[in-house]
Write a protein that holds these residues in place. Structure first.
Motif, PDB file in Angstrom:
ATOM      1  N   ILE A 103       0.848  -1.204   0.000  1.00  0.00           N
ATOM      2  CA  ILE A 103       0.000   0.000   0.000  1.00  0.00           C
ATOM      3  C   ILE A 103       0.878   1.247   0.000  1.00  0.00           C
ATOM      4  CG2 ILE A 103      -1.806   1.282   1.200  1.00  0.00           C
ATOM      5  CD1 ILE A 103      -2.859  -1.273   2.350  1.00  0.00           C
ATOM      6  N   ALA A 147      -2.731   9.875 -15.522  1.00  0.00           N
ATOM      7  CA  ALA A 147      -1.953   9.872 -14.287  1.00  0.00           C
ATOM      8  C   ALA A 147      -2.836  10.163 -13.082  1.00  0.00           C
ATOM      9  CB  ALA A 147      -0.831  10.892 -14.378  1.00  0.00           C
ATOM     10  N   SER A 178      -4.121  -5.829  -0.808  1.00  0.00           N
ATOM     11  CA  SER A 178      -3.623  -6.288   0.494  1.00  0.00           C
ATOM     12  C   SER A 178      -4.501  -7.392   1.078  1.00  0.00           C
ATOM     13  CB  SER A 178      -3.576  -5.117   1.476  1.00  0.00           C
ATOM     14  OG  SER A 178      -2.552  -4.241   1.104  1.00  0.00           O
ATOM     15  N   ASN A 229       1.969   6.235  -7.230  1.00  0.00           N
ATOM     16  CA  ASN A 229       0.947   7.015  -7.917  1.00  0.00           C
ATOM     17  C   ASN A 229       1.128   8.511  -7.706  1.00  0.00           C
ATOM     18  OD1 ASN A 229      -0.998   5.309  -9.384  1.00  0.00           O
ATOM     19  ND2 ASN A 229      -1.063   4.247  -7.423  1.00  0.00           N
ATOM     20  N   ALA A 230       1.461   8.909  -6.489  1.00  0.00           N
ATOM     21  CA  ALA A 230       1.679  10.335  -6.236  1.00  0.00           C
ATOM     22  C   ALA A 230       2.862  10.833  -7.057  1.00  0.00           C
ATOM     23  CB  ALA A 230       1.929  10.570  -4.747  1.00  0.00           C
ATOM     24  N   ASP A 264       9.305   3.008  -4.927  1.00  0.00           N
ATOM     25  CA  ASP A 264       9.296   1.605  -4.469  1.00  0.00           C
ATOM     26  C   ASP A 264      10.355   1.383  -3.391  1.00  0.00           C
ATOM     27  OD1 ASP A 264       7.243   0.906  -6.057  1.00  0.00           O
ATOM     28  OD2 ASP A 264       8.379  -0.410  -7.404  1.00  0.00           O
ATOM     29  N   THR A 288       3.898   9.608  -9.934  1.00  0.00           N
ATOM     30  CA  THR A 288       3.481   9.674 -11.332  1.00  0.00           C
ATOM     31  C   THR A 288       2.652  10.924 -11.597  1.00  0.00           C
ATOM     32  OG1 THR A 288       3.495   7.272 -11.433  1.00  0.00           O
ATOM     33  CG2 THR A 288       2.271   8.413 -13.150  1.00  0.00           C
ATOM     34  N   GLN A 289       1.804  11.292 -10.645  1.00  0.00           N
ATOM     35  CA  GLN A 289       1.020  12.522 -10.811  1.00  0.00           C
ATOM     36  C   GLN A 289       1.948  13.732 -10.951  1.00  0.00           C
ATOM     37  OE1 GLN A 289      -1.488  12.480  -7.278  1.00  0.00           O
ATOM     38  NE2 GLN A 289      -3.236  11.725  -8.454  1.00  0.00           N
ATOM     39  N   ALA A 290       2.885  13.868 -10.015  1.00  0.00           N
ATOM     40  CA  ALA A 290       3.789  15.021 -10.045  1.00  0.00           C
ATOM     41  C   ALA A 290       4.613  15.024 -11.328  1.00  0.00           C
ATOM     42  CB  ALA A 290       4.710  14.997  -8.826  1.00  0.00           C
ATOM     43  N   LEU A 329      -3.004  13.989 -18.346  1.00  0.00           N
ATOM     44  CA  LEU A 329      -3.206  14.161 -16.909  1.00  0.00           C
ATOM     45  C   LEU A 329      -4.183  13.120 -16.375  1.00  0.00           C
ATOM     46  CD1 LEU A 329      -3.400  18.059 -16.507  1.00  0.00           C
ATOM     47  CD2 LEU A 329      -1.462  16.555 -16.041  1.00  0.00           C
ATOM     48  N   ASN A 366      -7.112   4.986  -5.319  1.00  0.00           N
ATOM     49  CA  ASN A 366      -5.974   4.080  -5.353  1.00  0.00           C
ATOM     50  C   ASN A 366      -5.747   3.416  -3.996  1.00  0.00           C
ATOM     51  OD1 ASN A 366      -3.523   3.004  -6.708  1.00  0.00           O
ATOM     52  ND2 ASN A 366      -2.536   4.108  -5.027  1.00  0.00           N
ATOM     53  N   SER A 384       2.602   1.598  -3.385  1.00  0.00           N
ATOM     54  CA  SER A 384       1.658   1.928  -4.449  1.00  0.00           C
ATOM     55  C   SER A 384       1.196   3.380  -4.362  1.00  0.00           C
ATOM     56  CB  SER A 384       0.477   0.966  -4.378  1.00  0.00           C
ATOM     57  OG  SER A 384      -0.654   1.516  -4.982  1.00  0.00           O
ATOM     58  N   MET A 385       0.900   3.857  -3.152  1.00  0.00           N
ATOM     59  CA  MET A 385       0.470   5.248  -2.996  1.00  0.00           C
ATOM     60  C   MET A 385       1.598   6.203  -3.408  1.00  0.00           C
ATOM     61  SD  MET A 385      -2.662   5.332  -1.999  1.00  0.00           S
ATOM     62  CE  MET A 385      -2.893   6.973  -1.320  1.00  0.00           C
ATOM     63  N   VAL A 425      -4.752  12.979 -12.502  1.00  0.00           N
ATOM     64  CA  VAL A 425      -4.735  14.384 -12.090  1.00  0.00           C
ATOM     65  C   VAL A 425      -5.890  15.057 -12.818  1.00  0.00           C
ATOM     66  CG1 VAL A 425      -3.404  16.532 -12.096  1.00  0.00           C
ATOM     67  CG2 VAL A 425      -2.224  14.337 -11.885  1.00  0.00           C
ATOM     68  N   TRP A 474      -8.012  10.840  -6.773  1.00  0.00           N
ATOM     69  CA  TRP A 474      -7.584   9.611  -7.396  1.00  0.00           C
ATOM     70  C   TRP A 474      -6.712   8.797  -6.451  1.00  0.00           C
ATOM     71  CZ3 TRP A 474      -3.383   6.891  -9.621  1.00  0.00           C
ATOM     72  CH2 TRP A 474      -3.789   5.815 -10.419  1.00  0.00           C
ATOM     73  N   LEU A 475      -5.938   9.463  -5.622  1.00  0.00           N
ATOM     74  CA  LEU A 475      -5.129   8.737  -4.639  1.00  0.00           C
ATOM     75  C   LEU A 475      -6.022   7.999  -3.649  1.00  0.00           C
ATOM     76  CD1 LEU A 475      -2.251  11.306  -3.990  1.00  0.00           C
ATOM     77  CD2 LEU A 475      -2.085   9.120  -5.182  1.00  0.00           C
ATOM     78  N   ILE A 493      -0.744  16.084   1.232  1.00  0.00           N
ATOM     79  CA  ILE A 493      -1.307  14.801   0.789  1.00  0.00           C
ATOM     80  C   ILE A 493      -0.742  13.669   1.640  1.00  0.00           C
ATOM     81  CG2 ILE A 493      -1.225  13.111  -1.090  1.00  0.00           C
ATOM     82  CD1 ILE A 493      -1.667  15.350  -3.056  1.00  0.00           C
ATOM     83  N   HIS A 552       5.514   9.972   0.410  1.00  0.00           N
ATOM     84  CA  HIS A 552       4.787  10.978  -0.377  1.00  0.00           C
ATOM     85  C   HIS A 552       5.654  12.195  -0.673  1.00  0.00           C
ATOM     86  CE1 HIS A 552       0.712   9.938  -1.450  1.00  0.00           C
ATOM     87  NE2 HIS A 552       0.640   9.207  -0.357  1.00  0.00           N
ATOM     88  N   ARG A 603      -5.433  16.175  -7.034  1.00  0.00           N
ATOM     89  CA  ARG A 603      -4.784  14.850  -7.033  1.00  0.00           C
ATOM     90  C   ARG A 603      -5.312  13.897  -5.976  1.00  0.00           C
ATOM     91  NH1 ARG A 603       1.538  16.583  -7.818  1.00  0.00           N
ATOM     92  NH2 ARG A 603       1.138  18.259  -9.295  1.00  0.00           N
ATOM     93  N   VAL A 649      -3.426  19.781  -4.303  1.00  0.00           N
ATOM     94  CA  VAL A 649      -3.956  18.707  -3.454  1.00  0.00           C
ATOM     95  C   VAL A 649      -5.349  18.312  -3.925  1.00  0.00           C
ATOM     96  CG1 VAL A 649      -4.721  18.114  -1.126  1.00  0.00           C
ATOM     97  CG2 VAL A 649      -2.582  19.383  -1.452  1.00  0.00           C
ATOM     98  N   THR A 661       3.905  13.628 -14.261  1.00  0.00           N
ATOM     99  CA  THR A 661       3.130  13.919 -15.465  1.00  0.00           C
ATOM    100  C   THR A 661       2.871  15.414 -15.592  1.00  0.00           C
ATOM    101  OG1 THR A 661       2.096  11.771 -15.249  1.00  0.00           O
ATOM    102  CG2 THR A 661       1.031  13.324 -16.716  1.00  0.00           C
ATOM    103  N   ALA A 669      -5.547  -0.487  -3.482  1.00  0.00           N
ATOM    104  CA  ALA A 669      -4.350  -1.059  -2.846  1.00  0.00           C
ATOM    105  C   ALA A 669      -4.756  -1.946  -1.670  1.00  0.00           C
ATOM    106  CB  ALA A 669      -3.407   0.048  -2.392  1.00  0.00           C
TER     107      ALA A 669
END
Lengths: 459, 459
Positions: free
Chosen positions: A332, B277, B310, A339-340, A443, A342-344, B274, B302, A335-336, B279, B298-299, A376, A409, B295, B292, A346, B306
């Protein structure tokens, strides 16, 4: 009159006509070659080329055999690069040279690029000397530069000419003018552009008005060695319809028009979006083998970085052996963060390609990413700690998850903007390799922070 | 003459002038207002607007106070939507109404959209009745439709007119013509467009030539209710510079030009990249709080998916307790599947937005994804099995990793194309939610297949 409605219905897809028949295929069922030609000539060239793209090689050969006059320069210019390559192989050099005479020099060059060397020599041999010289001059420029992409036909005039002089000149020149154009470029005695007059202004004025009094002087010129992406940016920023291309002496040698720029913009956008996903190329006619070739390299790199993350986990295997909840929760956090990041990333890559993210705005953007990542991070750290506690009834485990989430994050947000900025500064394409770096960071940090804290606090 | 080279140096960023001074800020240091104006009038409007975007609110207020004549309609039309909103709040209604008179109706509408309701009423009240009626008509259309975006100024003529008639008409009309235009549209007696004559053709012909003999009949018209994205597609496909907009009766009511389409294309591309990703929006002037907000949603989703992954891991906690190598290797399988899925997804989303992926090509694309996923799956399953064996010296563990890798790759590839196709068919935007679905599939399948096989075979 208009083929729009039909087209949209057909293309918007997934409606009743799921396997709509290709009109070329049905036309080829007709017994008379003349009928085939009449039927297909009614199509808009852009539609005709789309349908040719869908044909098999055998069907294309039949089409060429039965209606060779349909293989016009315009069709060749419309076809996808991959397809034009195949179609050219089916044609005789003199037929190609003939088809190309109707085109402006930029389209001719683009088609010649797709030929194999031997065929290109044959076609060049079958061309008029002047046309041939123009094509060879264009091909001498680097790929993706304006010198290669521009058209060499344009309309220029000295500033002392009147509207009347200019109109008379254009009527006399007739066929040798560019096929379509939008501006008359005003040049000085050394042929350097100093202003322009849009046709729509020119025709409103009396014949005696001088170009000097009419011309707009805030002119954007494009260097012949400029990269296509930079040229596209200038067209967007200055809302250009066409622009003069100049050589090192500032002399006008060609013209770029917005229709070609539109294609460049779409290509560059496609490159960015695919690069972010780790795909090197993708086309409508790709085979499964080409697909594998364009995707496997990045997956191989990803395998390497995934192993790196696994090495981190292996380092803490004794902790997982004792507390299996760690293995349950650790994906978790990773993964979070991923994704965060990837957002930044992109947003940064898009900002760089739109040139919103520049030297003037970089620090503000970095600060914003840092602050928003912290906010976040705190929000989701609280959520994560709550989940960990509800699930495993362990406050210390919840605390470990909380701390790991915030750290991951913040690092994800900073990596997401600093890595593309750094790649750009180093002269690399920020879209191409950023994802690998960012997800490696998230990761590795995700697993290391979570398992590391756990080992420290829980064992 | 040309400000291109300067601009590129400055924008390409990260060179020596890292914190280059904004020329507006330095101009505002001058003591005389007249000097401020002269200095800033020399800038290209597109550059001037970029610099205004970088100012603080206080600096903008000073600029407006000291040189109000610089706040032209052209500047307002150039500014970013976010910024124009702020600038408008600093201006009196009559000043805005004045600035807007110089613009074509499409630009006026775009600026009015950014006003708050009360201000819009005030500005409408200060406008000429005819101009006001046009703006109100445009605002009555839905957001992102052509009726809202088109300009209502255009040039049309009946087919029996000669080149001479047309040129005389344009000279007489003068100021009421569109600012810039490229085609004369030929209309029938009911004002329906039936063809067009590019200006560059018109001026080459003798005054006695009729439009009927000159006009091109393969005309693409755009319905006033068409979505902007569909219109942009038509411009790209048919290489249009401008196109007539028609109402339900087919009567010509406006015109779209390619410069506005370029902006739409960039907006749509940005939205896609966007959205992939997760956003929802990003702009140059975003605050950390806006970041914030765009984004976090979607987090949050996610986080949900996730947790789902788990739960799968938790289901097999007894296996991990006995063989900790499972916890070490399982993220590799999930990560490889996730990346392969994202690759397939991105290619599909791009294909849908370029309309290469249509009803006619969908089956071929699905087949290609399936086959290439199987090939890639086998390649990386072999690699993964090798790594597992070298690392943990266990053939059965290697076999489990091998099988899980193939299954996850094939499902990732199929999910990557079927999910966006399904969303598109259901009328949703395939770029927006596809990633969530695809990574959920690859995470859940990745962990379930690997741990499930392990529990079956190894325990």
């Amino acid at each position: 009159m208009s083929n729009t409605p039909n087209l949209l219905e057909q293309q918007d897809g997934f409606s009743s006509d799921y396997e709509a028949e290709n009109p070329i295929v049905s036309a080829l069922d007709l017994s008379s070659d003349a009928e085939v030609r009449v039927r297909l000539e009614a199509l808009h060239p852009a539609d005709f080329s789309d349908f040719v793209e869908e044909l098999t090689d055998a069907q294309r050969a039949t089409l060429i055999e039965r209606a060779p006059e349909l293989i016009t320069g315009e069709l060749l210019a419309e076809l996808d690069d991959d397809v034009v390559e195949d179609v050219l192989l089916l044609l005789e050099p003199h037929l190609i040279a003939n088809a190309l005479t109707e085109l402006d020099s930029d389209d001719v060059t683009q088609i010649m690029e797709e030929m194999e060397d031997a065929q290109r020599e044959d076609v060049l041999g079958a061309m008029q000397p002047l046309e041939r010289a123009e094509v060879e001059a264009s091909l001498a420029f680097d790929d993706e530069t304006i010198g290669r992409l521009m058209q060499r036909e344009f309309v220029s005039a000295p500033e002392f000419w009147t509207v009347g002089d200019t109109l008379d000149h254009m009527r006399e020149t007739g066929e040798d003018l560019p096929d379509v154009f939008y501006n008359v470029y005003v040049v000085d005695p050394r042929l350097r552009p100093i202003g322009y007059v849009p046709l729509s202004k020119l025709i409103r004025k009396s014949r005696t008005t001088t170009l000097a009094s009419l011309m707009k002087e805030k002119l954007v010129t494009i260097d012949q060695n400029l990269d296509q992406e930079d040229a596209a940016y200038l067209f967007e920023k200055y809302h250009l319809i066409s622009a003069p291309v100049v050589n090192a002496d500032g002399r006008m040698v060609g013209m770029m028009t917005v229709d070609d720029i539109l294609e460049i913009i779409q290509d560059e956008n496609k490159e960015d979006i695919l690069a972010l996903a780790g795909v090197s190329e993708a086309g409508i006619t790709d085979t499964a083998f080409e697909t594998v070739k364009s995707r496997a390299p990045w997956l191989l790199i990803n395998l390497g970085t995934a192993i790196l993350a696994s090495l981190v986990i292996a380092r803490f295997d004794y902790a997982i052996e004792q507390i299996v909840a760690l293995a349950v929760l650790m994906p978790i956090v990773a993964s979070m963060g991923g994704n965060a990041g990837t957002q930044a990333l992109t947003v940064a890559v898009r900002g760089l390609s739109e040139r919103d993210l520049t030297s003037a705005t970089a620090w503000r953007a970095i600060r914003r990413e840092g602050v928003s990542a912290l906010i976040i991070g705190i929000i989701f750290a609280v959520a994560m700690a709550g989940i960990a506690y509800v699930w495993f009834k362990d406050w210390r485990l919840a605390g470990v998850a909380f701390a790991a989430m915030i750290i991951n994050h913040v690092l994800a947000g900073l990596a997401g903007i600093l890595i593309p900025l750094g790649l750009k500064r180093a002269g690399a394409d920020p879209a191409v390799s950023s994802s690998v770096f960012v997800t490696t960071v998230t990761d590795v940090v995700g697993f290391a922070a979570f398992l590391g804290f756990a080992a420290l606090i829980l064992l």
